[in-house]
Design an enzyme around this catalytic site. Structure first.
Site, PDB file in Angstrom:
ATOM      1  N   LYS A   1      31.971  -5.130  48.577  1.00  0.00           N
ATOM      2  CA  LYS A   1      32.864  -4.737  49.686  1.00  0.00           C
ATOM      3  C   LYS A   1      32.166  -3.706  50.542  1.00  0.00           C
ATOM      4  CE  LYS A   1      37.246  -5.496  50.384  1.00  0.00           C
ATOM      5  NZ  LYS A   1      37.729  -6.835  50.269  1.00  0.00           N
TER       6      LYS A   1
ATOM      7  N   ASP B   1      37.076 -19.477  40.431  1.00  0.00           N
ATOM      8  CA  ASP B   1      35.816 -20.217  40.236  1.00  0.00           C
ATOM      9  C   ASP B   1      34.974 -20.291  41.503  1.00  0.00           C
ATOM     10  OD1 ASP B   1      36.023 -20.744  37.523  1.00  0.00           O
ATOM     11  OD2 ASP B   1      37.280 -22.509  37.854  1.00  0.00           O
TER      12      ASP B   1
ATOM     13  N   LYS C   1      29.783 -10.964  47.247  1.00  0.00           N
ATOM     14  CA  LYS C   1      30.641 -11.398  48.362  1.00  0.00           C
ATOM     15  C   LYS C   1      31.814 -10.451  48.520  1.00  0.00           C
ATOM     16  CE  LYS C   1      31.682 -14.755  51.255  1.00  0.00           C
ATOM     17  NZ  LYS C   1      31.924 -13.687  52.239  1.00  0.00           N
TER      18      LYS C   1
ATOM     19  N   SER D   1      35.932 -18.840  52.299  1.00  0.00           N
ATOM     20  CA  SER D   1      34.604 -18.299  52.623  1.00  0.00           C
ATOM     21  C   SER D   1      33.526 -19.068  51.860  1.00  0.00           C
ATOM     22  CB  SER D   1      34.517 -16.821  52.225  1.00  0.00           C
ATOM     23  OG  SER D   1      35.031 -16.002  53.238  1.00  0.00           O
TER      24      SER D   1
ATOM     25  N   LYS E   1      38.350 -11.485  41.358  1.00  0.00           N
ATOM     26  CA  LYS E   1      38.964 -12.497  42.220  1.00  0.00           C
ATOM     27  C   LYS E   1      38.113 -13.773  42.232  1.00  0.00           C
ATOM     28  CE  LYS E   1      40.316 -10.453  46.032  1.00  0.00           C
ATOM     29  NZ  LYS E   1      40.381  -9.935  47.410  1.00  0.00           N
TER      30      LYS E   1
ATOM     31  N   HIS F   1      26.330  -8.207  39.867  1.00  0.00           N
ATOM     32  CA  HIS F   1      25.279  -9.166  40.227  1.00  0.00           C
ATOM     33  C   HIS F   1      25.195 -10.305  39.220  1.00  0.00           C
ATOM     34  CE1 HIS F   1      23.416  -5.508  42.396  1.00  0.00           C
ATOM     35  NE2 HIS F   1      23.992  -6.282  43.278  1.00  0.00           N
ATOM     36  N   HIS F   2      26.264 -10.506  38.444  1.00  0.00           N
ATOM     37  CA  HIS F   2      26.163 -11.570  37.422  1.00  0.00           C
ATOM     38  C   HIS F   2      26.026 -12.945  38.070  1.00  0.00           C
ATOM     39  CE1 HIS F   2      30.416 -12.060  38.397  1.00  0.00           C
ATOM     40  NE2 HIS F   2      30.424 -13.186  37.725  1.00  0.00           N
TER      41      HIS F   2
HETATM   42  N1  GLU Z   1      38.141  -9.521  52.604  1.00  0.00           N
HETATM   43  C1  GLU Z   1      38.676 -10.657  51.920  1.00  0.00           C
HETATM   44  C2  GLU Z   1      39.116 -10.271  50.528  1.00  0.00           C
HETATM   45  O1  GLU Z   1      39.420  -9.137  50.262  1.00  0.00           O
HETATM   46  C3  GLU Z   1      37.767 -11.868  51.976  1.00  0.00           C
HETATM   47  C4  GLU Z   1      36.424 -11.710  51.344  1.00  0.00           C
HETATM   48  C5  GLU Z   1      35.477 -12.849  51.593  1.00  0.00           C
HETATM   49  O2  GLU Z   1      35.875 -13.844  52.179  1.00  0.00           O
HETATM   50  O3  GLU Z   1      34.313 -12.721  51.185  1.00  0.00           O
HETATM   51  O4  GLU Z   1      39.270 -11.098  49.658  1.00  0.00           O
END
Ligand code: GLU
Length: 474
Positions: free
Chosen positions: A110, A103, A74, A365, A98, A68-69
């Site tokens: 997930k 950035d 996402k 995204s 990732k 949660h930093h």
């Molecule tokens: N599921 C994708 C990933 O593993 C996309 C995640 C996203 O767009 O939030 O990077």
């Protein structure tokens, strides 16, 4: 590919912890902060009943928020029988690193739903997706400022459309409701270019790695993607688009593996024609001009670049010593186990790690999310202004020189960027910049052993700065 890896005894999350610890040695950050970054902040396990056919089935599902930093968190939602808590936690941690590398100002998360989408009707998938979404809402695990899901293995635009519709129904006054999920159809607030984003990012990343002449010399190659041989595992969304862009860039795809077998053609496979064949027959097998080979043997073919674009644990201690490529480009999340990596590093195989290479998906995204919360399409304000500027410049040049531009020249100069142009340009910039950031870390002189460790070091350093408010860094 098959829902089950052929090496299930490995803990995926433990592998991620190992990578973290290996990188932490190169970072001057207080131990407590490293501990905070490393572990999952919240993991939600859900069970709910859904009517499947004439029966009721209890569905097992998860959402893990690793860090949660930065908010929102996402990451995609995976629909697969291979889903379990360890996997979802590992994947959520990878999302954190990732996002930091490219950035993208999000924490990692997930989700996973343990079902086989191939065995479910559209109505059943919809019921499961909507129920899962309402479970997330109940526990505050979804929302534009909280946690924003996206597609992953086994899900796509259709599922994202159900999610946003469910969310918007629960929160009719939420002006940013569209930002509760990304990877939506363009008609439901999605962005052009999201579908191909991960594959296109893989292409940009591999192209950049192959553009560094001194590295190519070390691998015994000439620079450039053109003429290089590729083997790709997985022909889903990521695999297909990776193939498409590599093929367009002049790479030769000699083999493609899928869950029901692999195909080989030393002269190269055209991914667009293969896609048409699969749409017609339901399988990549028996594609004219190719021979069918074993799906695991395909990974062991001699080639320049092997792109695993399916699931985790595909290159493991059982097959690592038989891998004969020069570069492994990790389009999937976690396709190489930590055990296998040791063997591959000794063999001098260059691994372009997932937390950099497949970040194109979450990057676009992020663009989609920005579009949703700003309530405007990219290019809407500037496109015609830029076109007019190009037209004016051209007419000045024509007046000054007395020469008229050809229609091709006119088209080139008078073109304003639309949404897709801007998305591709932003993605290209992101992947190129991030590649050199992690490569520079590898060559910093600190003794970082490989590109994955360099990527983790880059990510952890950036994340650690979020804790500046604790006063630990002067
Ligand atoms: N599921 C994708 C990933 O593993 C996309 C995640 C996203 O767009 O939030 O990077």
């Amino acid at each position: 590919m098959s829902d089950h890896s052929n090496n299930n005894e490995v803990s995926f999350f433990n592998d991620v912890l190992k990578y973290f610890d290996r990188a932490a040695k190169f970072i001057d950050v207080p131990e407590g902060i490293l501990e905070q970054i490393k572990h999952c902040n919240s993991v939600y396990q859900i069970r709910f009943p859904v009517k499947i056919g004439n029966d009721y089935q209890v569905i097992e599902a998860y959402r893990s928020e690793h860090s949660h930093h930065k908010l929102p968190t996402k990451g995609g939602i995976r629909y697969s029988m291979g889903v379990n808590q360890d996997e979802v936690m590992a994947l959520s941690a990878l999302m954190t690193y990732k996002c930091a590398i490219v950035d993208v100002p999000f924490g990692g998360a997930k989700g996973g739903i343990k079902v086989d989408p191939r065995k479910l009707s559209a109505e059943e998938m919809e019921r499961i997706t909507r129920r899962y979404t309402s479970e997330l809402i109940k526990k505050n695990f979804i929302g534009p400022g909280i946690d924003v899901p996206a597609p992953d293995y086994g899900s796509g635009e259709r599922e994202m459309a159900w999610i946003v519709d469910t969310y918007a129904t629960f929160f009719p006054n939420e002006i940013n409701a569209l930002g509760c999920v990304t990877g939506k159809p363009v008609s439901q607030g999605g962005i052009r270019g999201r579908k191909e984003a991960t594959g296109l990012g893989v292409y940009y990343g591999v192209r950049e790695a192959l553009s560094v002449a001194e590295d190519c010399a070390r691998w015994g190659m000439t620079p450039g993607i053109a003429g290089k041989t590729f083997v790709v595992q997985g022909f889903g969304n990521v695999g297909f688009h990776s193939c498409k862009f590599v093929h367009q860039g002049g790479g030769k795809i000699v083999a493609i593996a899928e869950w029901d077998g692999a195909i080989y053609n030393a002269d190269g496979i055209d991914p667009m024609a293969l896609e048409a064949h699969r749409n017609k027959t339901g399988s990549i097998l028996n594609f004219p001009g190719t021979t069918t080979i074993d799906k695991y043997a395909a990974l062991e073919l001699e080639c320049d670049v092997l792109i695993p674009a399916a699931l985790e644990n595909q290159i493991n201690k059982d097959n690592a010593d038989r891998i004969k490529c020069k570069i492994i480009a990790e389009a999937a999340n976690g396709p190489v186990t930590a055990d296998a990596e040791e063997v591959l590093n000794k063999k001098g195989i260059y691994i372009i790690p997932d937390i950099f290479l497949n970040a194109g998906g979450v990057t676009v995204s992020y663009f989609e999310y920005l579009k949703n919360i700003s309530h405007v399409r990219f290019g809407r304000l500037g496109k015609r202004y830029d076109e007019a500027a190009g037209r004016n410049m051209l007419s000045v040049v024509e007046q000054m020189t007395g020469n008229m531009a050809t229609s091709a020249q006119r088209e080139l100069i008078e073109r304003g960027a639309d949404e897709l142009d801007l998305v591709y340009s932003g993605l290209e910039e992101t992947m190129i910049t991030a590649y050199h950031a992690i490569r520079n870390e590898l060559h910093s002189g600190a003794g970082v052993p490989d590109l994955r460790t360099a990527a983790f070091v880059t990510a952890i350093k950036k994340i650690a700065t979020s804790y500046n408010s604790l006063g630990v860094f002067p």
